[in-house]
Enzyme design. Sequence first.
Site, PDB file in Angstrom:
ATOM      1  CD  GLU A 101      -4.369  -2.001   2.059  1.00 16.46           C
ATOM      2  OE1 GLU A 101      -3.267  -2.634   2.647  1.00 16.46           O
ATOM      3  OE2 GLU A 101      -5.491  -1.132   2.954  1.00 16.46           O
ATOM      4  CG  ASP A 113      -7.586   3.029   9.326  1.00 16.97           C
ATOM      5  OD1 ASP A 113      -7.059   1.707   9.075  1.00 16.97           O
ATOM      6  OD2 ASP A 113      -6.688   3.692   8.610  1.00 16.97           O
ATOM      7  CG  ASP A 165      -8.421  -1.558   4.759  1.00 20.05           C
ATOM      8  OD1 ASP A 165      -9.505  -0.560   4.757  1.00 20.05           O
ATOM      9  OD2 ASP A 165      -7.242  -1.096   5.299  1.00 20.05           O
ATOM     10  CG  ASP A 191      -5.259  -2.008   8.263  1.00 26.35           C
ATOM     11  OD1 ASP A 191      -5.068  -1.333   9.389  1.00 26.35           O
ATOM     12  OD2 ASP A 191      -5.043  -1.151   6.876  1.00 26.35           O
ATOM     13  CG  ASP A 230     -10.031   6.305  11.693  1.00 25.09           C
ATOM     14  OD1 ASP A 230      -9.364   5.985  11.155  1.00 25.09           O
ATOM     15  OD2 ASP A 230     -10.577   5.173  12.503  1.00 25.09           O
ATOM     16  CE  LYS A 248      -6.654   5.951   3.530  1.00 26.18           C
ATOM     17  NZ  LYS A 248      -5.558   5.515   4.318  1.00 26.18           N
ATOM     18  CG  HIS A 298      -8.549   1.289   2.122  1.00 25.32           C
ATOM     19  ND1 HIS A 298      -7.081   0.894   1.426  1.00 25.32           N
ATOM     20  CD2 HIS A 298      -8.502   1.625   3.351  1.00 25.32           C
ATOM     21  CE1 HIS A 298      -6.305   1.398   3.019  1.00 25.32           C
ATOM     22  NE2 HIS A 298      -7.248   1.923   3.826  1.00 25.32           N
ATOM     23  CD1 TRP A 318      -2.668   1.650   0.611  1.00 21.75           C
ATOM     24  CD2 TRP A 318      -1.096   2.306   2.113  1.00 21.75           C
ATOM     25  NE1 TRP A 318      -3.132   3.119   1.154  1.00 21.75           N
ATOM     26  CE2 TRP A 318      -2.110   3.657   1.988  1.00 21.75           C
ATOM     27  CE3 TRP A 318      -0.078   2.963   3.375  1.00 21.75           C
ATOM     28  CZ2 TRP A 318      -2.055   5.100   2.304  1.00 21.75           C
ATOM     29  CZ3 TRP A 318      -0.249   3.761   3.476  1.00 21.75           C
ATOM     30  CH2 TRP A 318      -1.321   4.643   3.529  1.00 21.75           C
ATOM     31  CG  HIS A 348      -5.719  -4.463   5.297  1.00 23.89           C
ATOM     32  ND1 HIS A 348      -4.856  -4.073   4.676  1.00 23.89           N
ATOM     33  CD2 HIS A 348      -4.596  -5.743   5.364  1.00 23.89           C
ATOM     34  CE1 HIS A 348      -3.742  -3.948   5.091  1.00 23.89           C
ATOM     35  NE2 HIS A 348      -3.748  -5.172   5.240  1.00 23.89           N
TER      36      HIS A 348
HETATM   37  C1  RNT Z   1      -3.602   2.474   4.977  1.00 25.69           C
HETATM   38  C2  RNT Z   1      -3.439   0.495   4.173  1.00 25.69           C
HETATM   39  C3  RNT Z   1      -2.418   0.289   5.265  1.00 25.69           C
HETATM   40  C4  RNT Z   1      -2.256   0.126   6.271  1.00 25.69           C
HETATM   41  C5  RNT Z   1      -0.897  -0.558   6.936  1.00 25.69           C
HETATM   42  C6  RNT Z   1      -0.292  -0.086   8.442  1.00 25.69           C
HETATM   43  O1  RNT Z   1      -4.881   2.994   4.613  1.00 25.69           O
HETATM   44  O2  RNT Z   1      -5.093   0.551   5.202  1.00 25.69           O
HETATM   45  O3  RNT Z   1      -2.424  -0.859   4.820  1.00 25.69           O
HETATM   46  O4  RNT Z   1      -3.514   0.612   7.653  1.00 25.69           O
HETATM   47  O5  RNT Z   1      -0.439  -1.225   5.784  1.00 25.69           O
HETATM   48 ZN    ZN Z   2      -5.249  -1.630   5.781  1.00 23.51          ZN
END
Ligand code: RNT
Ligand code: ZN
Length: 409
Positions: free
Chosen positions: A219, A289, A252, A319, A287, A221, A255, A178, A279
């Site tokens: 990955e 995460d 993810d 993640d 956010d 986003k 994303h 990523w 992820h």
């Molecule tokens: C960031 C991505 C990535 C990170 C990690 C730390 O938006 O999700 O995967 O969170 O690699």
């Molecule tokens: Zn991620």
Amino acid sequence: MDYQTAKKEYAVFGVDTEAAISRLSEIPISLHCWQGDDVQGFLNKSALSGGIQTTGNYPGKARTFEELKQDLEFAFSLIPGKKRVNLHAIYAVSDGPVALDKLTIKEFEPWLEWGLPKGIAFDFNPTLFSHPMVKDGLTLSSPDKGVRDFWIAHVKACRAIAAEIGKRQGSPCLHNTWIPDGLKDVPADRLSPRLRLKESLDEIFSVKYSKEYILDSLESKVFGIGVESYTVGSSEFYLNYAAKNDILCLLDNGHYHPTEVVSDKIPSMLAFYDKVALHVTRGIRWDSDHVVLFEDELKEIAKEIVRNNADKRVLIGLDYFDASINRISAWVVGDRNMHKALLYALLLPNEKMKQLQNDGKFTELMYESEQAKTLPFGTVWEEYLRRQNVPARWFEKVETYEKEVLSLR
Ligand code: RNT
Ligand code: ZN
């Protein structure tokens, strides 16, 4: 309710709880090491950057390999199932500073020595953020050849490490890339950075490894904080790159645009790819995460894995990073919830419901799926935990660990 009664209730419903429990115990989940220290790592002294952020300042975070290892071990004592640990390059263990483009397996030997005897396998990520060589927010897509070359060398080094890890652990190591590359405001050129990224990836993947050792994924986003207008590594970019170059995509679920769901993307990917990586996280407004909770979309993701018999085709990783609560608790809550969602999906009469859909019996399908929601799921969950030698209630243990270990840091 006792387990035998729950088992009978499920049997009436056409579901075999024993089969569900045994299948669940075979599905590995890759726990991200970076929740343990707010994505700091051991190499970089610079603050977290690249459009990702941890907020909060809960005391007791791991500062060294020894501490992180100890915390992971404790978290694992509260987590059921097959375990993998997801590492980032910045978690290299060394006495002195090592440049990111010079990393070797040597810096990860201590991880392997710790995990492999315990049956823990590893996944790996190059770290292309929180570093002075990120120039104007760009890495592999930078117009500066020196910058691109540095990051190409870093990812190449990481792939060599991942391949070696995979060889030693006897299971392929997922190597996920990523990059934070993007722009805060309206670009004057959206194509050139993507063409440069494409060229950098071509160079990186010109080195070939056996898929027995390493599985490469990319990955995408939609945006990051401070990079709101343009992301070089967008979904379309990587989908096309991956399809043309026999590489995996990593989805993810933080994303995408808020009404897009990864649960619906999984079967689309399975129609074209042998494998897809995840992820699992929880997006909240800007956010991407937050700690994973036992929510509807998580259940939908689990259903797509389970009812498509894709246990070995969907590589599940977590993640998220929350620095405002006890970090071990964050790990345990999220990881257990992933297991919970998988068990929930495994305890549905999936074949029967597929048949109802195919027969156009939508009234009955709705009826069945609503009935399923009040079956004694909690009882089967506790039975699974018992068989895995993991406590059902665990908060006090974390409190004790906080008092005895974390508060002394
Ligand atoms: C960031 C991505 C990535 C990170 C990690 C730390 O938006 O999700 O995967 O969170 O690699
Ligand atoms: Zn991620």
